[in-house]
Design an enzyme around this catalytic site. Structure first.
Site, PDB file in Angstrom:
ATOM      1  N   ARG A  51     -20.897  27.195  33.535  1.00 44.05           N
ATOM      2  CA  ARG A  51     -20.608  26.571  34.741  1.00 44.05           C
ATOM      3  C   ARG A  51     -19.320  27.204  35.609  1.00 44.05           C
ATOM      4  NH1 ARG A  51     -24.217  22.441  35.720  1.00 44.05           N
ATOM      5  NH2 ARG A  51     -24.961  21.206  33.772  1.00 44.05           N
ATOM      6  N   ALA A  52     -19.213  27.013  36.758  1.00 44.52           N
ATOM      7  CA  ALA A  52     -18.012  27.579  37.053  1.00 44.52           C
ATOM      8  C   ALA A  52     -16.864  27.347  36.698  1.00 44.52           C
ATOM      9  CB  ALA A  52     -17.918  27.308  38.880  1.00 44.52           C
ATOM     10  N   SER A 109     -14.747  29.730  40.309  1.00 46.02           N
ATOM     11  CA  SER A 109     -15.706  30.136  41.373  1.00 46.02           C
ATOM     12  C   SER A 109     -16.431  28.798  42.017  1.00 46.02           C
ATOM     13  CB  SER A 109     -16.470  31.027  41.016  1.00 46.02           C
ATOM     14  OG  SER A 109     -17.475  30.537  40.115  1.00 46.02           O
ATOM     15  N   ASP A 136      -7.681  32.587  33.891  1.00 51.29           N
ATOM     16  CA  ASP A 136      -8.427  33.215  33.076  1.00 51.29           C
ATOM     17  C   ASP A 136      -8.199  34.607  32.635  1.00 51.29           C
ATOM     18  OD1 ASP A 136     -11.106  33.362  31.812  1.00 51.29           O
ATOM     19  OD2 ASP A 136     -12.147  33.806  33.819  1.00 51.29           O
TER      20      ASP A 136
END
Length: 514
Positions: free
Chosen positions: A217-218, A221, A278
């Site tokens: 999943r995002a 984003s 990230d």
């Protein structure tokens, strides 16, 4: 939250412990288990529990570790403990059931995190201990945030990245397939609308290769592949369901978090999302742990490069490529990378349902389907076909184009959706607003990050129909009053919030005067 029968290595705790009655109080704390106790509760006083203490909770043979919130109110009885929805789901049971409370055993692995903060590398043993404690629920969100921050900014070298990738694999399940090769593709993200996976998988599966795609999943984003696929078909498949779908159709598009293939990564993603962090090392460990756990033997990694993409320069992409290939090789998976254009969104929709509509248009060969999404997907599908040995080098894209044009890819996608539980129609937002240009000129630059932020402010990805449709790709000639984007939201408040932000971002889309 993973359930266990006792302390790691120690079994069920001795003694009656501190007993309270559990009560479901309907507070959604997302995935973090939280326990609520009164400040005058005798257990808080006798055990020294205070706000944000970690508390080990047992109901019969089920155990979780939860974060304590102390309340100064009488909605709880003195002998009750309120449980958040996440804690309630993990423990099961009914209102009034007795639970026992303990101090968790000391967590030794966090010393590795502290050492990392001061520049010391984390060993393989340290990585295994950290990942095991994270999956056991022993890390609070604050402690996980500290770990993520300590490794951010490319502070993980190749050896650490390899160690954490292997550790993530070790604490999860691993699929094994009777086929060879087992192929996969992945994009490192940062590019709105880049939902090529939903086109690549049916093309590759229609050609006979095995491609069991487990997607995330995002993180940062407005939509991940799993979010977009969920609009069209169920993605919360367990391992037997994934096996049935792949055996029947050669491929699937499922949410990896539902099958514990890399559970530590799914837990970390929950904390990474609000932090917006990230790093390369964490990205590599995340990507490769899931590919290897899913049983892939060959994988293609897409690295979009652009000034507002996740990877900003070709040099950075090449460094990331080297890290991916080196770590992948050491762990036994054959990787190829491809550096692609990340200067603008892919397709028109940004947000789960709007991106799903773009995917359907491409698969159905509809007039006006987004050309850049189609061509990008064909490029990637062709490279996967070549990587898997299905076609000769250099001929993959043409083969992919033939499969798409013939309708075989669309047929295969429908079959995959049906096998996963049935295809459904994408939802439509109840509220929309058009943002128009205040100037005239040619679109010369687009800030992907701010476009993604608008879609998130509108409610994506949680609100599936939310997001935006982008009308002004690069080189578009724009007149005053011409639509730049249409914002979609499921509530008027989110629509207003997104529109206010969008209207203030005049330099988000740069125009060259004509």
């Amino acid at each position: 939250m993973k359930q266990h029968s006792g302390h790691p290595g120690h079994g069920k705790p001795h003694g009656a412990g501190n007993v309270l009655r559990m009560r479901r109080i309907g507070i959604d704390t997302y995935l973090e288990p939280v326990i609520f106790m009164r400040d005058d509760c005798h257990i808080c006083k006798s055990e020294g529990f205070e706000a944000f203490s970690r508390v080990e909770i047992w109901r019969d043979h089920k155990r979780i570790i939860a974060t304590l919130n102390v309340v100064k109110a009488s909605f709880l009885e003195i002998d009750e403990a309120g449980l958040s929805e996440a804690a309630w789901r993990a423990l099961g049971g009914a209102d009034g059931d007795r639970i026992r409370l303990f101090h968790p055993a000391p967590m030794q692995s966090f010393s590795e995190v502290r050492a990392k903060m001061y520049g010391h590398p984390i060993t393989m043993a340290g990585a295994n201990a950290i990942m095991r404690d994270i999956v056991d629920g022993r890390y609070s969100d604050i402690e996980m945030a500290a770990f993520i921050a300590a490794c951010a900014g490319n502070r993980m070298d190749i050896a650490e990245t390899t160690a954490f990738t292997q550790a993530m694999i070790n604490v999860g399940k691993r699929l094994h397939w009777g086929a060879h090769p087992v192929v996969d593709k992945h994009c490192v993200g940062g590019l709105p609308g880049n939902r090529t996976t939903l086109i690549v998988v049916p093309i590759v599966a229609a050609c006979g290769l095995t491609i069991p795609k487990t997607s995330s999943r995002a993180i940062t984003s407005p939509a991940g592949s799993a979010d977009t696929m969920e609009v069209l078909a169920p993605v919360d498949l367990d391992i037997p369901q994934i096996r049935r779908v792949v055996e029947r159709e050669n491929g699937c598009i499922a949410w990896g978090g539902a099958v514990n293939l890399s559970p530590a990564d799914d837990i970390l993603i929950r904390v990474e999302r609000p932090l917006g962090l990230d790093s390369d090392g964490q990205m590599v460990a995340s990507v490769l742990s899931k590919k290897i756990a899913a049983g892939s033997t060959h994988a293609l990694i897409d690295l979009p490069v652009g000034p507002s993409a996740k990877v900003r320069s070709r040099e950075a992409a090449e460094e990331l490529s080297t890290r991916l290939i080196t770590v992948g090789h050491s762990l036994g998976i054959q990787l190829e990378t491809i550096i692609t254009d990340g200067s603008q969104p892919v397709g028109r929709g940004i947000g789960p349902a709007l991106e799903a509509l773009d995917v359907l248009a491409v698969l159905q060969n509809a007039p006006g389907a987004p050309e850049n999404l189609r061509e990008r997907a064909l490029l990637l599908a062709g490279r996967v076909l070549e990587l898997g040995g299905k076609v000769a080098p250099g001929s993959g894209m043409q083969k992919a184009r033939e499969v798409l044009a013939s309708g075989l890819a669309w047929n295969k996608f429908q079959a995959i959706c049906e096998a996963q539980g049935g295809m459904r129609e994408p939802p439509h937002a109840q509220h929309t607003h058009v943002i128009v240009s205040k100037h005239r000129g040619k679109v010369a630059d687009i800030d992907n990050r701010r476009l993604a932020r608008i879609a998130k402010l509108a409610g994506a990805p949680k609100a599936h129909a939310a997001g935006l449709i982008f009308h002004a790709p690069l080189e578009t000639m724009v007149e005053v009053g011409q639509p730049l984007m249409t914002i979609h939201a499921e509530s008027p408040g989110e629509l207003a919030y997104a529109c206010t932000y969008a209207e203030a971002q005049e330099d988000m889309i740069l125009l060259q005067e004509r």
